[in-house]
Enzyme design. Structure first.
Site, PDB file in Angstrom:
ATOM      1  N   GLU A 156       0.847  -1.197   0.000  1.00 19.54           N
ATOM      2  CA  GLU A 156       0.000   0.000   0.000  1.00 19.54           C
ATOM      3  C   GLU A 156       0.888   1.256   0.000  1.00 19.54           C
ATOM      4  O   GLU A 156       1.471   1.592  -1.010  1.00 19.54           O
ATOM      5  CB  GLU A 156      -1.005  -0.079   1.165  1.00 19.54           C
ATOM      6  CG  GLU A 156      -1.891  -1.332   0.995  1.00 19.54           C
ATOM      7  CD  GLU A 156      -3.020  -1.461   2.015  1.00 19.54           C
ATOM      8  OE1 GLU A 156      -3.485  -0.459   2.549  1.00 19.54           O
ATOM      9  OE2 GLU A 156      -3.438  -2.615   2.258  1.00 19.54           O
ATOM     10  N   MET A 157       1.069   1.896   1.145  1.00 18.88           N
ATOM     11  CA  MET A 157       1.869   3.115   1.124  1.00 18.88           C
ATOM     12  C   MET A 157       3.357   2.818   1.315  1.00 18.88           C
ATOM     13  O   MET A 157       4.216   3.643   0.990  1.00 18.88           O
ATOM     14  CB  MET A 157       1.323   4.103   2.157  1.00 18.88           C
ATOM     15  CG  MET A 157      -0.102   4.556   1.760  1.00 18.88           C
ATOM     16  SD  MET A 157      -1.067   5.267   3.107  1.00 18.88           S
ATOM     17  CE  MET A 157      -0.517   6.973   3.060  1.00 18.88           C
TER      18      MET A 157
END
Lengths: 339, 339
Positions: free
Chosen positions: B131-132
């Site tokens: 994700e991030m």
């Protein structure tokens, strides 16, 4: 009783494990042709090369940003993966963009069959206000003639014609190109007699595809694409705000009828249905069984059929898929317009 | 016999036309709170302002391109409209990104409830590799401290703390902001006694929502979000390759259980289900009725229920939704990394 029980168990086991496919049933399908020639539009290498360029040509749209390939992306199995596609100035298309691969073999083009063949289809989106939004045929020709590289390509593709840069010839070139977009798969090897081209799971899925009745509509070399059928044939479809074929044919009995899609490359061409309403192949299979055939399929049958359907993902010929170099704009080429 | 027939006809007509809702049944719901305070994380204007900045802050991702708002877009009802979201370096998330609006009211966060509250949830995606993709908490703090504008904001949001730029405080600020993201709708006006806040079609849909049994799971102020339930409760779901809650709880009886989603803003937050498998609200309703409740709903009931669900689309407070100005990077702010 023991021998009978044993026999019964073996029968059940073989029913679950191995697929029993009568090869005579496979005549429902047929190997995928390598191309779909059109005697009225004979293919030449020059015409196909021009068609490929025009297929990737964004200057066929008013914004100069949208080409055929934008919604029917050749590197993504002929689709854009969206429920509805992005047309001119933020417009969305009214139906899901179907794949261009193997489309030339369909009985007609568009979900409602309103174009007879790929040549006729190619003329639609370029001029559709919410799609490529070119104002008229003359403007398309003006743009193409303003690009110095194009007239020689048209001359080579349509030899002997005095003024070959015409809208009809745009459609013929794109059509000739699209008639080459065939994606044979392991399923065709299997149809050709290669027993191990499908594995046991795929054959079990194929057997269930046949016995469930999917081939009522999904038959022929494209496993679909050869007839129109009502969405929600035995049970009303949960949501239908699209008249489908009746609007084209004028026949009220065809209300809610759409062209049966080909299942070639189906695992790679979600979302499904005319409105892109479902992303999952398994949910699409379960809905089709229930609403079209009145069958409540056990989960394992849904899974097996989906496994078979994945074997329809085909081999894409890189020669056609790679984006070609496009000629540069000339001094009189119109600027892009965005509204 | 005529009077009886007439009476029968009137009864049928009134059953179709007008909705008969016993207001006592509405106690199943409850008006949507304007916010969901957390005594352990008291909200202040400074903390909310910081949380809003961090929510929109792409430098909380390794590529410096992904913020909370990328997948939970506040201008698009808290979602990104994708089946699976785009994470770091081309990764796709394993489940559909749920809306952040009204999420603070849920019994727990994520589809499987693995975070107790929005503060705990906020810590997850920042460090998730797909994700991030920030490598660790220390790196997050290093980045935030390198941006000269941030430390004063943390100091104002967490007064009296000696070293306020901490990962816990990042989560607290984002959580405090998210606790304000309530979207009351006309349904709340109706719950509050305003009879004409819903029109006749919506009330008929609500009556069917109640009588069909949807409120077994979709109840409370968020019309969901308050319990876990098995996908495919009365009929196996067509496709399930996700263990759901059992993987978190360790309880095999919870295999295939997910948090019941809130139906607030459901018309604007497709695709549906933990895997984003369905784009159509009507198909989602039909599937839920069949697989969760064993009900084959007539099309008009599906349509009516969907009409009611559209009344749950809420009013979004522009104060929180507009992207804030973010402070500039400093000389020691790390460069973006893309793999």
């Amino acid at each position: 009783m023991k021998p009978i029980l044993l026999l019964l168990s073996l029968t059940i086991l073989s029913g679950v494990g191995a697929a029993e496919i009568d090869r005579a049933q496979l005549a429902l399908f047929g190997k995928l042709p390598a191309e779909w020639p059109n005697p009225a539009n004979p293919a030449t290498p020059e015409k196909i090369a021009l068609g490929r360029m025009l297929y990737f040509e964004p200057r066929l749209s008013l914004s100069q940003e949208i080409s055929c390939n934008s919604c029917h992306g050749l590197s993504s199995f002929g689709v854009d993966g969206k429920a509805f596609s992005d047309g001119h100035a933020g417009h969305k298309t009214g139906r899901n963009s179907p794949t261009v691969f193997n489309a030339a073999g369909h009985l007609a083009q568009f979900w409602d069959g309103r174009a007879a063949d790929v040549e006729a289809q190619a003329k639609g989106p370029i001029l559709a206000g919410g799609e490529m939004a070119m104002p008229d045929e003359a403007y398309v020709i003006k743009v193409l003639k303003s690009i110095p590289g194009y007239p020689p390509h048209f001359a080579a593709a349509f030899p002997g014609e005095k003024d070959p840069v015409t809208y009809d010839n745009v459609a013929k070139a794109i059509g000739a190109f699209e008639r080459k977009l065939s994606t044979p798969s392991r399923f065709d090897d299997y149809l050709g007699g290669k027993e191990d081209a499908l594995n046991a799971d795929e054959k079990r899925g194929l057997a269930k595809f046949l016995s469930t009745g999917c081939t009522t509509c999904h038959n022929g070399p494209m496993v679909g694409g050869l007839l129109y059928q009502k969405v929600g044939l035995v049970k009303p479809w949960p949501f239908l705000n699209d008249e489908g074929r009746s609007k084209i044919s004028g026949n009220p009995a065809e209300k809610g009828f759409f062209k049966v899609p080909s299942l070639r490359n189906i695992a790679e061409t979600s979302p499904y249905f005319h409105d892109g309403s479902v992303n999952s192949l398994e949910i699409a299979v379960a809905l089709m069984a229930e609403y079209q055939l009145g069958r409540q399929l056990p989960t394992e049958d849904v899974a097996d059929i989906a496994t078979f359907l994945r074997s329809l993902t085909g081999r894409v010929d890189a020669v056609y898929v790679e984006a070609p170099a496009l000629p540069e704009s000339g001094p009189t080429t119109p600027a892009p317009k965005h509204d």
